[in-house]
Each structure stands twice: as structure tokens, then as C-alpha cells.
Design an enzyme around this catalytic site. Structure first.
Site, PDB file in Angstrom:
ATOM      1  N   ASP A 245      20.512  30.512 109.066  1.00 14.43           N
ATOM      2  CA  ASP A 245      19.617  29.325 109.248  1.00 14.43           C
ATOM      3  C   ASP A 245      19.709  28.779 110.554  1.00 14.43           C
ATOM      4  OD1 ASP A 245      17.553  27.813 108.236  1.00 14.43           O
ATOM      5  OD2 ASP A 245      18.571  27.092 106.454  1.00 14.43           O
TER       6      ASP A 245
ATOM      7  N   ASP B  21       9.497  27.626 104.243  1.00 13.37           N
ATOM      8  CA  ASP B  21       9.982  26.707 103.091  1.00 13.37           C
ATOM      9  C   ASP B  21       8.962  26.359 102.116  1.00 13.37           C
ATOM     10  OD1 ASP B  21      12.578  26.869 104.005  1.00 13.37           O
ATOM     11  OD2 ASP B  21      12.521  24.688 104.704  1.00 13.37           O
TER      12      ASP B  21
HETATM   13  C1  DGJ Z   1      16.152  25.373 105.157  1.00 12.60           C
HETATM   14  C2  DGJ Z   1      15.789  27.009 104.651  1.00 12.60           C
HETATM   15  O1  DGJ Z   1      14.689  27.215 105.066  1.00 12.60           O
HETATM   16  C3  DGJ Z   1      16.045  26.859 103.128  1.00 12.60           C
HETATM   17  O2  DGJ Z   1      15.689  28.235 102.465  1.00 12.60           O
HETATM   18  C4  DGJ Z   1      17.717  26.494 102.853  1.00 12.60           C
HETATM   19  O3  DGJ Z   1      18.390  27.538 103.097  1.00 12.60           O
HETATM   20  C5  DGJ Z   1      17.706  25.025 103.443  1.00 12.60           C
HETATM   21  N1  DGJ Z   1      17.336  24.987 104.886  1.00 12.60           N
HETATM   22  C6  DGJ Z   1      19.174  24.807 103.420  1.00 12.60           C
HETATM   23  O4  DGJ Z   1      19.752  23.698 104.022  1.00 12.60           O
END
Ligand code: DGJ
Length: 709
Positions: free
Chosen positions: A464, A534
Site C-alpha cells: 500500500d 477504495d
Molecule cells: C488503503 C487501501 O486502499 C485499503 O484497501 C486498506 O488497505 C487501507 N489502506 C489500510 O490502511
């Protein structure tokens, strides 16, 4: 095929031709890039009248065709009468002249640690020089696409400061529309189209990553081009940092495009003998519309960019803990997810953020990549053994490029986060960005990751990257290297990804950047899939997925079924199926009815895996054309089957719905699965079916599966 005849290189294949002429005055002209033509056609392009009159500056005062400002060029300098945008800035005028060339079989590997498409057929290397500088331009031919890049070498005896070096420049006759994909967090890849007229259009990222604001993939097309018709150029930059794309159309109706690292925030110091390599750019041309352009990109990325075990091997169907539990989990909870997941046929549990340091919220512990035993008593081994005992694989989350101020790592090394001395550090999501330009920092992070990944049976890593860069500077980079930070950061990230993928070739790596904040071909070189957004609301996802599909194939697009609002489970499944497919929810909170639906979806996932991952995408009804419904198809490469999906975005009473399907074999007979109805491919494509009776309330969806007999 690359041929040289009468000072004209012909690069091309069945899809496109590129004619590059060595002008007797020195520059390399681009006579043509587009529909296939023959090398002999080069002379016809030269019948164009010389346009250099009035105030124009000529290279040869007897020849009005020798005006740099009106020539279609493959590269230009500055200060020699071409007043359009230059692809290069070194602080003094440049006037490159062709000196030599080489034709290489295959791809010429880059040596700078940048990602690059593999397995090209042939490469033309053109060498141009001017006092103190040597420029090498590389044109690599693939079956249906081409890549270009540039290398600049300081051949003088004094250092120079490179302020701008684009991957390529191209001049195309005519005026076009530009389509870009822009947005923000949870709203990635919104499509925007505008005409390229006399003013410069800029599409750029300055966040430090390729960003969710603008994507480096974009199109130039003739006005009115659509999914199935029209002349279209597609461009993309194999780079995950700040990029810059500019286009403008001059008075003589030539459109100039420049693509490369964003000069805003970039300089590079070149000592005598040193060189700088740009990232590679991908160029696609088709006269068969935007849909065909996408399919060319998809095939190139699947065959020549994505690497590793999971390029061809089936990927495990996963459930991710993030939207199911956020930071609130422990071993028993994760095992309870896995138990229920196992019952419905899911194959891997991914433990997302929150397993390390003392992380119970997003305010600490990034950089402390050791297990939180309060949450996971006995450590990862105990958890993974229990997950594996159920027959599930196990995946884990990292954010390697970040550091929390409240972390042991930061307390030990406060200078390891990026910063500019004597300036406040901006914080975002309670975290700083770690200094990936430093070898010692990368060694530390790699060491911590290695300890975990080599000790336990971990099948998947989600990488990430949740914030943008500010105060771009490193404690180790001082003048004249200080302003090199942004690019050095990207090179550092690539280096770490390279080390990781080489040390753990069997791990499935999924990239992510707060969703789709770094969805670019550079990342695809390391990870075969990237979390697209997201935003897991199925209806909102549709526009994001349509935009993402412009350059990126379905198998690269992370898509999950979540508990988000509005749509029923069936539609969530149908939308997520256009991607890597997985779940991101607490399976113990599913109703019995939804559990049955999940089981059906899992079966459908297996049945359609090859079709979706390796088939051809046809966007049938796009959200930017129709606000009531969206529809898409996957067609097997041999046209033996087709899966059609339709989603109603907004109910409209008595709406007629006739679909003419795409991409089928007109000669084949197709059975509509679940019925005894048979249609010829020609009928389905030319007459189409009336689908008005299928579910069409807001949020409802359906699929039709056609199998050739
Ligand atoms: C952002 C990501 O896009 C989510 O899927 C998740 O992993 C969060 N970060 C976790 O902090």
C-alpha cells in the site's frame, strides 16, 4: 519490421507504420505515425509544400521546407527556430543532428532500474548529437504496439543540469481530441475529453506518484471517435512518479505531444560522461476505435509487461479483512473469517492493515514491521498454521514506503523520513513518507520484510501507499543532487520491489495506493494486480472500472465484493467479476441467502476465470454515454464464448433495451446458456437481442453467457 530506404526508416507491422526521415539538415522528421503505409510512400509525404515563410527561421534559406517550426519531428531541440514545446531543457540551446543508428533484435534492456516492456521484436536506436550532448532514441516494435524512450549523455567536459527530458515527442498532422482519466480518492479514472486547440493541454501528476488525480494513460483521437470506430492514438508512461503529458495544435494543424517525467520538481545533475535514461512510453495506434485501442494495450500488458508466476497461473480467490474489521481483529476473529470463507469456497485470507507494532488505528507503527502479539498471540506462525490447516492460503499487508512519527523506527532514525531541513514536515493520515532514495533505509525495510516473509508461509503481499509526498528532500541529498529527489524516490521504490519479487518469486504481489492512486504500467511490471479503488460501491465502481479498463486489463484490476450500500449481492458480484474478484467483508455477517449467492459467485468465478483474465473486453454501453445503464462483454480469444453483463444505474420506466453484441464470430452459432435459444454471431451482432424484459430496477444486473456450438 524496421527498414531503411532513401534515408527513411519504416517501422511497422499490420497495425501501424512510423516513417522517420533523416533530414539532410540534421533533424529526424516524423513523416507519419498511423495507418500502415509503405516505405515508398515516404516521398509522397514530402510533396507537402514548405511552410516556412514570413518570420519563420529556416535551416536552409533556399528551402521553405527546412523550417523546424513547421516540420513534423520525432525530436526537437530549442533555440533553432522550432517554437513549439521542446522535449528537453538543459539551460542552453540545443540542436541535435542525426549521426548514426543501430537496429537491434529484441528489446534493448534499460540499465537504470526502470521497468520496461519485455520481448519486443526489434529496436531502432537513433543517435543524435550536438556539441556536448548525445541523445539516443529507442523505438521498440511489438506485435501491435511500439515503445519509445530517450537517453541523454553529457559528452562535454563540464557538468550540466538537466531540467527536462521527455521520454518522447511526436508530431501528428491534424487536430485531435484528448481523453484523460482523472479524479481523486474513491473517484479514480473519470473520463474527460476536450479538443486540443492552439493552447497547450497539460495532464500531469505532482504528488510524487502517478496519482489518482490523473493517469499517465491517455488518448488522442479524431473528434467523434467511439468504441468501435475512429482513428485513435493511445499513450501511456511506464512510470510511477510525477509525469507530464502535453499536447497542443499549431497554426498549421500539427499536434505535438510530449510525454515524460514531470519537469516540475525534476532536475538531474550530469557530470561529464554520465547519462540519464527516461522511462519508457507505450504508443498504440488503431483506426478501429477506442475499444480496439484498449484491447491492444491489454494484450501488450498481459504478454509483455506483467511478469512472474501469476502472469499465467490462476490466482487464489481471496477475502480481505479491511472492510470486514479495519484495525479491530485478533487471531480468533481472522480464523473465524477463514472458517466461514472456506465453507463458501474462498481460497486465501488476506490480513490487511493493523497486524504490526502497536497499530490499533492509523496513528502509529508504520515502519515497525514485527507482529503485534497482543492481537495475534503466539505470533504469525500460530495464525498462519490455523489458516493453512483450514486449507486456505495466507496474505499480509505492508506499507513499506511510510513511517509513523509514533514508531520505534522513527524514534531511532528521525532523519529517515523525507524532509527539507528547517521546514515543518506535513503529516497526512498521521504518517510521513520514508526516504526510499536511501540505500540504508531500503536495506532496513527489506530486512524487516525478509524476516517475516522468509519465516512464514505467506502467499500474497498487498503493498500500500497511502499519502502524497510533501517536502521532497533527503538528508543525504544536497546540492546539486537535492532536486533529484522525486525521481530517486521512484527508483528506490522500484529497487525495493525488485528485491522483494526476486527474493519471493512465488508471492502474489498486489499494489495499492489508497485505492487506485498508483495504477500505472510501472507498478504492473512488479505486481500483476493493483487495487483499483477504495470505493467498493458497485454502482460507483462501474465508472472507475470503465476508466481503468481504458489501458489496463481486467486481470490487473483489483475488485472485491463488500458490504457497501445500495446494491444487492448479485450486482456486487457481477461488477467485481470484471476484475481480480474477491471479498472484503465479514463472512459471518452474511445472510443465509447471501451465503448461497456467494457460493454461486465462487462457481462463476472459476468458470469464467480464463474468459475474463485472458479474453477480450468490449465496452458495450459506457457510463459516459448512458447514465441509465452500463454493459460490457468478455469474448474468448477464439470467439468460442462470450459473457455479457448489464447493470442498471438508474431505473427508467418502459425503457427499451436492444443490444447489438460485439466481437463474435458471425459464422458461429451461439447457444444462450440456460435456454435452448441459438443465434448466429451475425444475428447477435447485427440485429441484436431485445433485453427489455431482463431485471432493470436501479442497481439490478444480469449476465448472459453465450457458448459457440
Ligand atoms: C488503503 C487501501 O486502499 C485499503 O484497501 C486498506 O488497505 C487501507 N489502506 C489500510 O490502511
Amino acid at each position: 519490421m524496421i527498414q531503411l530506404e532513401n534515408n527513411v526508416f519504416h517501422l511497422g507491422n499490420e497495425c501501424y507504420s512510423c516513417l522517420l526521415r533523416l533530414d539532410p539538415n540534421g533533424p529526424v522528421q516524423q513523416l507519419h505515425f498511423g495507418e500502415p503505409v509503405c516505405a515508398e510512400d515516404a516521398s509522397a509525404f514530402l510533396y507537402n509544400p514548405g511552410l516556412g515563410w514570413g518570420s519563420s527561421v529556416l535551416l536552409n534559406s533556399d528551402d521553405t521546407g527546412s523550417c523546424m517550426d513547421t516540420m513534423p519531428l520525432a525530436w526537437s531541440g530549442s533555440g533553432r527556430g522550432d517554437y513549439r514545446e521542446s522535449p528537453l531543457e538543459v539551460g542552453f540551446a540545443t540542436d541535435f543532428k542525426y549521426v548514426s543508428h543501430r537496429i537491434h533484435s529484441g528489446t534493448v534492456p534499460m540499465t537504470s532500474g526502470l521497468p520496461q516492456a519485455q520481448g519486443g521484436e526489434e529496436t531502432l536506436e537513433l543517435v543524435l548529437e550536438q556539441p556536448g550532448l548525445r541523445l539516443r532514441m529507442y523505438f521498440t516494435l511489438f506485435e501491435t504496439a511500439m515503445t519509445r524512450r530517450a537517453v541523454l549523455e553529457n559528452t562535454g567536459d563540464a557538468p550540466i543540469t538537466l531540467r527536462k527530458l521527455m521520454s518522447f515527442m511526436t508530431d501528428l498532422p491534424g487536430s485531435y481530441e484528448i481523453t484523460t482519466f482523472d479524479g481523486g480518492w474513491c473517484a479514480e479514472m473519470r473520463r474527460h475529453t476536450l479538443p486540443v486547440l492552439d493552447s497547450r493541454v497539460v495532464n500531469e501528476s505532482t504528488t510524487g506518484a502517478s496519482s489518482n488525480r490523473h493517469n499517465p494513460g491517455f488518448l488522442l483521437h479524431e473528434p467523434g471517435a467511439g468504441e468501435t470506430h475512429g482513428r485513435v492514438y493511445g499513450f501511456n508512461l511506464v512510470y510511477s512518479g510525477n509525469f507530464d503529458i502535453t499536447a497542443d495544435c499549431d497554426y498549421y494543424e500539427t499536434t505535438r505531444v510530449n510525454i515524460g517525467i514531470n519537469p516540475d520538481g525534476f532536475t538531474w545533475h550530469l557530470d561529464p560522461g554520465e547519462e540519464f535514461q527516461t522511462p519508457e512510453a507505450v504508443l498504440v495506434y488503431t483506426d478501429k476505435g477506442i475499444g480496439e485501442m484498449s484491447r491492444i494495450f491489454h494484450r501488450l500488458y498481459l504478454n509483455n509487461l506483467v511478469r512472474g508466476r501469476y502472469k499465467t497461473e490462476k490466482r487464489p480467490l481471496l477475502i480481505n479483512s479491511w472492510e470486514a474489521a479495519y484495525f479491530d481483529f485478533d487471531t480468533d476473529k481472522l480464523v473465524s473469517f477463514a472458517e466461514r470463507a472456506k465453507e463458501v469456497g474462498i481460497e486465501m485470507l488476506v490480513m490487511d492493515d493493523g497486524w504490526f507494532g502497536v497499530r490499533n488505528s492509523d496513528n502509529c507503527s508504520l515502519g515497525d514491521w514485527y507482529v503485534n502479539e497482543d492481537k495475534l498471540p503466539g505470533g504469525l506462525g500460530v495464525l498462519i498454521d490455523r489458516i493453512n490447516a483450514l486449507g486456505l492460503k495466507f496474505g499480509i499487508w505492508y506499507e513499506p514506503e511510510m513511517i509513523s512519527p509514533d514508531s520505534d523506527l522513527y524514534r531511532a532514525h528521525p532523519d529517515w523520513c523525507i524532509h527539507v531541513p528547517n521546514r515543518d514536515k506535513s503529516i497526512a493520515r498521521q504518517q510521513y513518507v520514508i526516504d526510499m532514495s536511501r540505500q540504508d533505509v531500503r536495506d532496513n525495510i527489506f530486512g524487516q520484510m525478509y524476516d517475516v516473509l522468509s519465516k512464514y508461509k505467506i502467499d500474497y503481499v498487498k503493498w500500500d501507499f497511502n499519502r502524497n509526498i510533501t517536502e521532497a528532500g533527503s538528508a543525504l541529498l544536497s546540492a546539486p543532487r537535492g532536486e533529484e529527489f522525486f525521481h530517486r524516490f521512484v527508483l528506490g521504490t522500484y529497487d525495493l520491489m525488485n528485491r522483494l519479487t526476486e527474493a519471493f518469486p512465488d508471492i502474489l504481489l498486489e499494489n495499492c495506493s489508497g485505492g487506485g492512486g498508483r495504477f500505472d504500467p510501472g507498478m504492473l511490471y512488479y505486481s500483476p494486480q493493483i487495487w483499483a479503488s477504495d470505493n467498493t460501491d458497485a454502482l460507483e465502481r462501474i465508472a472507475i472500472q470503465f476508466g481503468t479498463s481504458m489501458c489496463y486489463p481486467a486481470s490487473t484490476m483489483g475488485a472485491h465484493v463488500s458490504m457497501s450500500r445500495r446494491t444487492g449481492f448479485a450486482t456486487k458480484g457481477n461488477v467485481a467479476m470484471w476484475g481480480t474478484f474477491g471479498y472484503e467483508l465479514d463472512p459471518n455477517r452474511l445472510s443465509e441467502k447471501d451465503v448461497e449467492l456467494v457460493k454461486e459467485q465462487v462457481k462463476e468465478y472459476h468458470r469464467t476465470y480464463d474468459l475474463i483474465h485472458y479474453g477480450d473486453l468490449y465496452r458495450v454501453t459506457c457510463p459516459w454515454e448512458n447514465s441509465y445503464r452500463s454493459a460490457w462483454e468478455f469474448v474468448a480469444p477464439d470467439k468460442s464464448e462470450m459473457l455479457f453483463t448489464s447493470v442498471t444505474l438508474r431505473y427508467y420506466h418502459c425503457m427499451k433495451y436492444i443490444v447489438r453484441f460485439k466481437g463474435l464470430d458471425p459464422e458461429k452459432t451461439y447457444l444462450l446458456e440456460g435456454t435452448d435459444k441459438r443465434y448466429s454471431g451475425a444475428f447477435l451482432m447485427n440485429a441484436g437481442l431485445n433485453l427489455s424484459k431482463y431485471p432493470h430496477s436501479t442497481g439490478e444486473s444480469f449476465t448472459l453467457h453465450f457458448i459457440a456450438e
